[in-house]
Design a protein around this motif. Structure first.
Motif, PDB file in Angstrom:
ATOM      1  N   MET B   1      64.040  76.529 -31.479  1.00  0.00           N
ATOM      2  CA  MET B   1      64.185  77.041 -30.117  1.00  0.00           C
ATOM      3  C   MET B   1      62.867  77.056 -29.354  1.00  0.00           C
ATOM      4  N   SER B   2      61.817  77.549 -29.988  1.00  0.00           N
ATOM      5  CA  SER B   2      60.542  77.584 -29.267  1.00  0.00           C
ATOM      6  C   SER B   2      59.653  76.444 -29.741  1.00  0.00           C
ATOM      7  N   GLN B   3      58.709  76.082 -28.889  1.00  0.00           N
ATOM      8  CA  GLN B   3      57.909  74.900 -29.173  1.00  0.00           C
ATOM      9  C   GLN B   3      56.525  75.033 -28.523  1.00  0.00           C
ATOM     10  N   PHE B   4      55.492  74.714 -29.286  1.00  0.00           N
ATOM     11  CA  PHE B   4      54.163  74.626 -28.706  1.00  0.00           C
ATOM     12  C   PHE B   4      53.999  73.240 -28.086  1.00  0.00           C
ATOM     13  N   ARG B   5      53.489  73.182 -26.864  1.00  0.00           N
ATOM     14  CA  ARG B   5      53.254  71.894 -26.213  1.00  0.00           C
ATOM     15  C   ARG B   5      51.813  71.815 -25.734  1.00  0.00           C
ATOM     16  N   GLN B   6      51.237  70.646 -25.885  1.00  0.00           N
ATOM     17  CA  GLN B   6      49.837  70.486 -25.510  1.00  0.00           C
ATOM     18  C   GLN B   6      49.707  69.780 -24.168  1.00  0.00           C
ATOM     19  N   ASN B   7      48.901  70.357 -23.289  1.00  0.00           N
ATOM     20  CA  ASN B   7      48.549  69.697 -22.037  1.00  0.00           C
ATOM     21  C   ASN B   7      47.703  68.472 -22.392  1.00  0.00           C
ATOM     22  N   PRO B   8      48.141  67.264 -22.000  1.00  0.00           N
ATOM     23  CA  PRO B   8      47.417  66.064 -22.443  1.00  0.00           C
ATOM     24  C   PRO B   8      46.022  65.924 -21.829  1.00  0.00           C
ATOM     25  N   ILE B   9      45.735  66.669 -20.756  1.00  0.00           N
ATOM     26  CA  ILE B   9      44.418  66.569 -20.106  1.00  0.00           C
ATOM     27  C   ILE B   9      43.456  67.589 -20.710  1.00  0.00           C
ATOM     28  N   SER B  10      43.833  68.858 -20.633  1.00  0.00           N
ATOM     29  CA  SER B  10      42.926  69.919 -21.105  1.00  0.00           C
ATOM     30  C   SER B  10      43.022  70.121 -22.615  1.00  0.00           C
ATOM     31  N   LYS B  11      44.085  69.601 -23.233  1.00  0.00           N
ATOM     32  CA  LYS B  11      44.388  69.826 -24.656  1.00  0.00           C
ATOM     33  C   LYS B  11      44.730  71.287 -24.960  1.00  0.00           C
ATOM     34  N   HIS B  12      44.958  72.083 -23.922  1.00  0.00           N
ATOM     35  CA  HIS B  12      45.370  73.467 -24.134  1.00  0.00           C
ATOM     36  C   HIS B  12      46.856  73.525 -24.471  1.00  0.00           C
ATOM     37  N   TRP B  13      47.207  74.514 -25.298  1.00  0.00           N
ATOM     38  CA  TRP B  13      48.594  74.682 -25.708  1.00  0.00           C
ATOM     39  C   TRP B  13      49.308  75.714 -24.845  1.00  0.00           C
ATOM     40  N   VAL B  14      50.609  75.519 -24.692  1.00  0.00           N
ATOM     41  CA  VAL B  14      51.476  76.572 -24.148  1.00  0.00           C
ATOM     42  C   VAL B  14      52.593  76.764 -25.168  1.00  0.00           C
ATOM     43  N   LEU B  15      53.237  77.911 -25.101  1.00  0.00           N
ATOM     44  CA  LEU B  15      54.399  78.147 -25.963  1.00  0.00           C
ATOM     45  C   LEU B  15      55.639  78.221 -25.077  1.00  0.00           C
ATOM     46  N   ILE B  16      56.499  77.216 -25.201  1.00  0.00           N
ATOM     47  CA  ILE B  16      57.762  77.230 -24.470  1.00  0.00           C
ATOM     48  C   ILE B  16      58.745  78.014 -25.334  1.00  0.00           C
ATOM     49  N   ALA B  17      59.101  79.212 -24.880  1.00  0.00           N
ATOM     50  CA  ALA B  17      59.938  80.103 -25.687  1.00  0.00           C
ATOM     51  C   ALA B  17      61.122  80.551 -24.844  1.00  0.00           C
ATOM     52  N   PRO B  18      62.160  79.712 -24.779  1.00  0.00           N
ATOM     53  CA  PRO B  18      63.287  79.994 -23.880  1.00  0.00           C
ATOM     54  C   PRO B  18      63.936  81.325 -24.201  1.00  0.00           C
ATOM     55  N   ASN B  19      64.148  82.080 -23.175  1.00  0.00           N
ATOM     56  CA  ASN B  19      64.842  83.345 -23.292  1.00  0.00           C
ATOM     57  C   ASN B  19      66.316  83.053 -23.047  1.00  0.00           C
ATOM     58  N   ARG B  20      67.062  82.901 -24.149  1.00  0.00           N
ATOM     59  CA  ARG B  20      68.447  82.436 -24.052  1.00  0.00           C
ATOM     60  C   ARG B  20      69.355  83.410 -23.317  1.00  0.00           C
ATOM     61  N   SER B  21      68.897  84.657 -23.205  1.00  0.00           N
ATOM     62  CA  SER B  21      69.751  85.644 -22.552  1.00  0.00           C
ATOM     63  C   SER B  21      69.572  85.616 -21.033  1.00  0.00           C
ATOM     64  N   LYS B  22      68.688  84.739 -20.539  1.00  0.00           N
ATOM     65  CA  LYS B  22      68.377  84.746 -19.110  1.00  0.00           C
ATOM     66  C   LYS B  22      68.664  83.369 -18.518  1.00  0.00           C
TER      67      LYS B  22
END
Lengths: 328, 328
Positions: B1-22
């Motif tokens: 369900m959740s996934q870490f994704r890397q910005n290809p420019i800055s190489k910084h990560w975000v955590l995409i963590a869908p809130n299924r109840s919303k």
């Protein structure tokens, strides 16, 4: 009047831009929120009586009269099923990790108002959970943090710590340790130790001291009343803090949060512990002599706007020297 | 369900963590604020009638019936007197720079509701002020940005752009260009051009297209509904945008902000233009073939909390693919 200041570790700049029309006490909130609430709120999922709504990881003491309780996060930020498959151009990894919530019993008792026993016991349980999670070979870093107030991102008012463990070392942590490593290579000492030495000399931003801890407002504060708690003796790992130091840390934390609570009328804030990544992260620059664990308190009083997100330069209307004078 | 994704420019990560109840529409605000206000508010310092409270830099058209007005910022973030003298251990520099505010006439007309003529004229005036400020030999970078809503740090509701010029290239900009430079060295092309190519192929996050512009939700979105507007043809400098492109940009900007306004009920947001630092910044990696100017819209719907500030990893509960599906 205004001045750019560089964080000596990250080399990031902040803009200290004092708002001359605003005195320190005007940064206070309109009202104290926490103490006007009842001790138990039946609708709160973290309150006693609603234990069945969450699984238990731990209760202290065991049974119905727990004072501290650890539960898995229900709206789990981390799970081990990838959202979408990897695409060649972009890099992702599944959100393997852990997310736990550490709850204290009373709904209306933020740390500033808790008994010292509760604070000590909570810190010890955080340390215990840290050591437990640290055993997972897939994890690289464990973040302990606390959100207080809606404007600080706390979705539930009930006092609670959070622990998120990640399968890699987050950029923010890695960059900070890299800054420490560069300083260590050049000066053969820990930069946090050097900062404490310098701050004692300059004597403008030290807010409080005990035998083992020092509390200061950092030179390049990113927010009004940003505060750091540092162990005086060089130490890289929070999980290695002794029982004696832990009880002192509890006193220091309660003192600082209490001061902010009273002087700024229960401001929204985050705080977090920065400690060494786990050994299994296995980075050669992550060395005990290089890093210095610490606790950062980050009041959410000035809202970051377009300039901050565009440039990475926080505008801070409150010089840390004035903040310390006001809090002391 | 959740996934870490890397910005290809800055190489910084975000955590995409869908809130299924919303569901996406539940990210909307409780009510639309802007359109319920009158056109002029006598107490607002930016409203017609209160011109005497601020100096003029420019009025368009001249005189009493101005539609757009440029003034110096009164609570000036930047000035040229240092706050304290430099200390040896820490690095600072005085806040030399410039801060201007670009106001449109009507109090109750955010860009989403403005006439296209007003948006075109405002963008042209921003470009004109950019070119004027760019002449200062002491300046290195000019940041154009816009704050909408209290939760996005807008201290005044009256619609206004801001321009802050800094005497050095901010870390955020420099790091981004460095990321572009590394990609350019390896691939001999601009990474933003490569992203547009990839996004057309994947066809999940492209939200809107015109002859000269593409609108997309970035792969590693840091916030629900983060949106980028990019010129299709490689171009590094916003100040070189032609008159024809500028009128198209105005249409695209109004379209996107209008969609957010309607679908999310006037959400708080920041947006900003990232463009090449000034020639006088004189950095060898700041090359026209390397960088690609763009506009970033950053809705302030998910509040960053302790985890974000501690680790630098934003938790985003709304996958950009779902955001685009909802906005389209």
């Amino acid at each position: 009047m205004s001045q750019f200041r560089q964080n000596p570790i990250s080399k990031h700049w902040v803009l200290i831009a004092p708002n001359r029309s605003k005195r320190p006490e005007q940064f206070a909130q309109a009202q104290v929120i926490s103490q006007n609430m009842p001790e138990i709120i039946p609708a709160c999922v973290f309150c006693p009586g609603n234990e069945a709504k969450n699984d238990d990881i731990l209760r202290y003491p065991k049974g119905k009269n727990w004072q501290i309780r650890v539960i898995p996060n229900k709206f789990e930020a981390l799970s081990d099923v990838p959202l979408t498959a990897d695409k060649e151009f972009y890099v992702s990894r599944s959100g393997t990790g852990d997310h736990e919530v550490v709850i204290t019993r009373k709904h209306n008792e933020p740390i500033a108002l808790q008994s010292i026993t509760t604070v000590v016991d909570t810190l010890k349980i955080l340390q215990q959970r840290y050591l437990e999670l640290a055993k997972h070979p897939q994890l690289a870093y464990i973040q302990i943090f606390y959100n207080h107030g809606r404007e600080a991102g706390a979705s539930l008012i009930h006092p609670h710590f959070q622990i998120i463990a990640t399968p890699f070392v987050p950029n923010g942590i890695h960059d900070e340790i890299t800054g420490c490593y560069h300083y260590y290579q050049a000066e053969k000492k820990c930069i946090y130790c050097a900062i404490m030495e310098e701050e004692r000399k300059q004597n403008e931003r030290v807010f409080y001291e005990t035998e083992d801890f020092i509390v200061l407002a950092p030179y390049a504060s990113r927010s009004p009343f940003e505060t750091w708690i540092l162990p005086k003796k060089h130490a890289s790992n929070f999980e290695e803090v002794s029982e004696k130091e832990m009880s002192q840390l509890a006193n220091v934390l309660k003192f600082v949060l209490g001061r902010l609570y009273i002087k700024l009328s229960d401001p929204p804030l985050n705080f977090y512990i920065h400690t060494m990544p786990l050994a299994q992260a296995g980075h050669s620059a992550h060395r005990k002599e290089v890093y210095h664990w610490h606790l950062v308190i980050f009041p959410r009083i000035a809202i970051w706007a377009g300039f901050e997100y565009a440039t990475g330069i926080p505008i801070n209307p409150m010089p840390p020297e004035d903040a310390v004078k006001f809090l002391k």
